[in-house]
Design a protein around this motif. Structure first.
Motif, PDB file in Angstrom:
ATOM      1  N   GLY A 287     -24.886 -78.656  18.255  1.00 24.24           N
ATOM      2  CA  GLY A 287     -23.800 -77.680  18.340  1.00 24.24           C
ATOM      3  C   GLY A 287     -22.920 -77.861  19.574  1.00 24.24           C
ATOM      4  O   GLY A 287     -21.841 -77.273  19.657  1.00 24.24           O
ATOM      5  N   PRO A 310     -18.132 -83.502  18.862  1.00 25.41           N
ATOM      6  CA  PRO A 310     -19.361 -82.726  18.664  1.00 25.41           C
ATOM      7  C   PRO A 310     -20.557 -83.663  18.661  1.00 25.41           C
ATOM      8  O   PRO A 310     -20.522 -84.693  17.980  1.00 25.41           O
ATOM      9  N   ARG A 314     -20.132 -83.017  13.699  1.00 29.26           N
ATOM     10  CA  ARG A 314     -19.311 -82.071  12.932  1.00 29.26           C
ATOM     11  C   ARG A 314     -18.787 -80.970  13.843  1.00 29.26           C
ATOM     12  O   ARG A 314     -19.566 -80.273  14.489  1.00 29.26           O
ATOM     13  N   THR A 316     -17.452 -77.358  14.663  1.00 29.57           N
ATOM     14  CA  THR A 316     -17.482 -76.025  14.056  1.00 29.57           C
ATOM     15  C   THR A 316     -16.031 -75.576  13.856  1.00 29.57           C
ATOM     16  O   THR A 316     -15.117 -76.125  14.506  1.00 29.57           O
ATOM     17  N   ARG A 318     -14.537 -73.037  14.974  1.00 26.81           N
ATOM     18  CA  ARG A 318     -14.008 -72.580  16.276  1.00 26.81           C
ATOM     19  C   ARG A 318     -13.660 -73.790  17.182  1.00 26.81           C
ATOM     20  O   ARG A 318     -12.599 -73.850  17.780  1.00 26.81           O
ATOM     21  N   GLN A 319     -14.555 -74.735  17.260  1.00 26.89           N
ATOM     22  CA  GLN A 319     -14.283 -75.943  18.070  1.00 26.89           C
ATOM     23  C   GLN A 319     -13.056 -76.670  17.536  1.00 26.89           C
ATOM     24  O   GLN A 319     -12.208 -77.142  18.300  1.00 26.89           O
TER      25      GLN A 319
END
Ligand code: GLY
Ligand code: MN
Ligand code: MN
Length: 449
Positions: A287, A310, A314, A316, A318-319
């Motif tokens: 994460g 990341p 992957r 997120t 928000r990221q």
């Protein structure tokens, strides 16, 4: 160069080994220099450095320039165990020589071949058993440097005195940290003559890169983008930051980088929000984002590239939202990069763009509040390269574009940093080969697993 060394030292190809038994050891004292020893550095672009010396002489008008090279730094006080050496940038700019304990003298007007002298310490064969071949005051150095007049450092004071009398102008010295402990420079500043600092003039020349400088930068940057790709491919949750650093720097070295241009920054999770975090000792967690800001140095010139990805491959949602705003800001700044624009204007354009496109991403604030550093700096032999930062762009200038958003409360930091060459019609990405969109990064990381 290798051929030249063969000729000068009279080295002949080794005789074939006898068919039977081990080869006889060379008798003591009959050591033959090995021409492949790379102690003299890379080939010099003699036309480029001569043009730089002429440009410097033209700026000075009348006077004498004296520049020392760097010395080997002794890691242990009484004995040199390590070839810890990097040339002074001013000396390198005017010679491209990686040799140590040398001096360069240029007399203006002129600054041409007849008015330039390279001083080198006499060669010391006993010492060269330890260090390998060194440049000395002879025809090898003249050919390698393109400077026909090469003299022993023993004659420096005498030649300098007569050059100063002849030029009847100021003496220009690089008065900076590199010469602070140089006794000859200190003495000259106290001798009552008209002594001036050379740095502002050379620094302004260094702002616009010539073709040789751009090709060195391209090489450093190409190596760097390969390193960033390797770091993304290697990353896995649970890896230590230094393991990612190792994957990156292995590729730098494997591709011929001389060193890193600055300590590599590999900041995961909370560390992604510390701008110059280079401890690189945290264990990554699933994460996390990982911010890698690293540049290889090649031929004295450094890259400066940041990618944020990341650790699990992957983003997120928000990221990705924060990332896409940083990327769009970078593109907005790039689109405005062209001759005549200044770094301050570009910075304003980037901040306005980020502010106007923040929506509710950064709560009650606009996200530019969390963009806590400048957008750009010059790039060259220094990572934050020299030169007046208010100078309007001209073709041949190289700068970074590096917006970021840092949210410590979320352990979320994103910076995207690229190196850009100003061209007559706008700009060119030099570091565009490193994947930059979230899609490109995710695709690369999927492929690497
Ligand atoms: N790597 C240092 C900087 O981006 O300015
Ligand atoms: Mn930078
Ligand atoms: Mn950077």
């Amino acid at each position: 160069m290798r051929i030249a060394l063969f000729l000068v030292f009279g080295i002949t190809a080794p005789a074939p080994a006898p068919a039977q038994g081990p080869p006889a050891p060379a008798p003591l004292g009959a050591w033959t220099p090995i021409p492949e020893l790379p102690v003299m550095g890379r080939p010099v672009d003699t036309a480029a450095v001569a043009a730089r010396r002429r440009a410097l002489a033209a700026r000075i008008g009348r006077g004498v320039v004296l520049v020392p090279s760097a010395h080997e730094r002794q890691l242990e006080r009484d004995y040199v165990q390590d070839n810890d050496f990097r040339q002074n940038n001013t000396f390198f700019y005017l010679t491209e020589l990686e040799t140590q304990d040398a001096w360069l003298l240029i007399v203006a007007p002129g600054g041409d071949d007849r008015e330039t002298v390279l001083f080198l310490p006499p060669r010391n064969p006993a010492q060269e058993r330890w260090t390998g071949l060194r440049l000395g005051p002879d025809s090898v150095a003249a050919r390698a440097s393109g400077i026909p007049r090469v003299l022993s450092t023993d004659s420096l004071d005498r030649v300098l005195r007569s050059a100063r009398a002849r030029a009847a102008g100021p003496l220009y010295l690089p008065l900076d940290v590199s010469t602070r402990d140089e006794p000859r420079i200190t003495d000259l500043t106290f001798d009552g003559g008209d002594v001036r600092s050379l740095r502002p003039i050379v620094d302004s020349l260094r702002l616009v890169k010539d073709a040789d400088e751009v090709s060195r930068l391209r090489k450093a940057i190409d190596i760097t983008t390969l390193g960033h790709i390797a770091a993304m491919r290697a990353a896995r949750p649970g890896m230590w930051e230094y393991e990612i650093e190792a994957a990156l720097e292995a590729v730098f070295r494997r591709n011929g980088a001389d060193r890193v241009g600055y300590p590599s920054i590999v900041g995961s999770g909370p560390n992604s929000t510390t701008l110059h975090y280079d401890v690189n000792r945290r264990r990554t967690r699933d994460g996390d984002l990982v911010l890698v800001d690293a540049g290889a140095e090649w031929g004295q010139y450094t890259a400066d590239v940041t990618r944020t990805f990341p650790v699990n491959g992957r983003f997120t949602p928000r990221q990705k939202a924060i990332y896409d705003l940083v990327l769009a800001t970078e593109l907005a700044a790039y689109d405005s990069t062209r001759p005549g624009v200044t770094i301050a204007q570009l910075n304003r354009i980037a901040r306005d763009y980020m502010g106007a496109h923040s929506g509710s991403l950064c709560g009650d604030q606009t996200c530019d509040v969390y963009f806590i550093h400048g957008l750009s700096h010059w790039l060259g032999m220094d990572v934050h390269d020299v030169g007046d930062y208010s100078t309007p762009f001209r073709p041949g200038m190289v700068l970074t574009i590096e917006p970021g958003i840092y949210l410590p409360q979320e352990s979320l930091g994103v910076r995207i940093e690229d190196d850009v060459l100003v061209t007559p019609g706008g700009a060119e990405w030099l570091s565009g080969k490193a994947p930059r969109t979230t899609q490109e990064i995710e695709r690369l990381m999927r492929g690497g697993r």
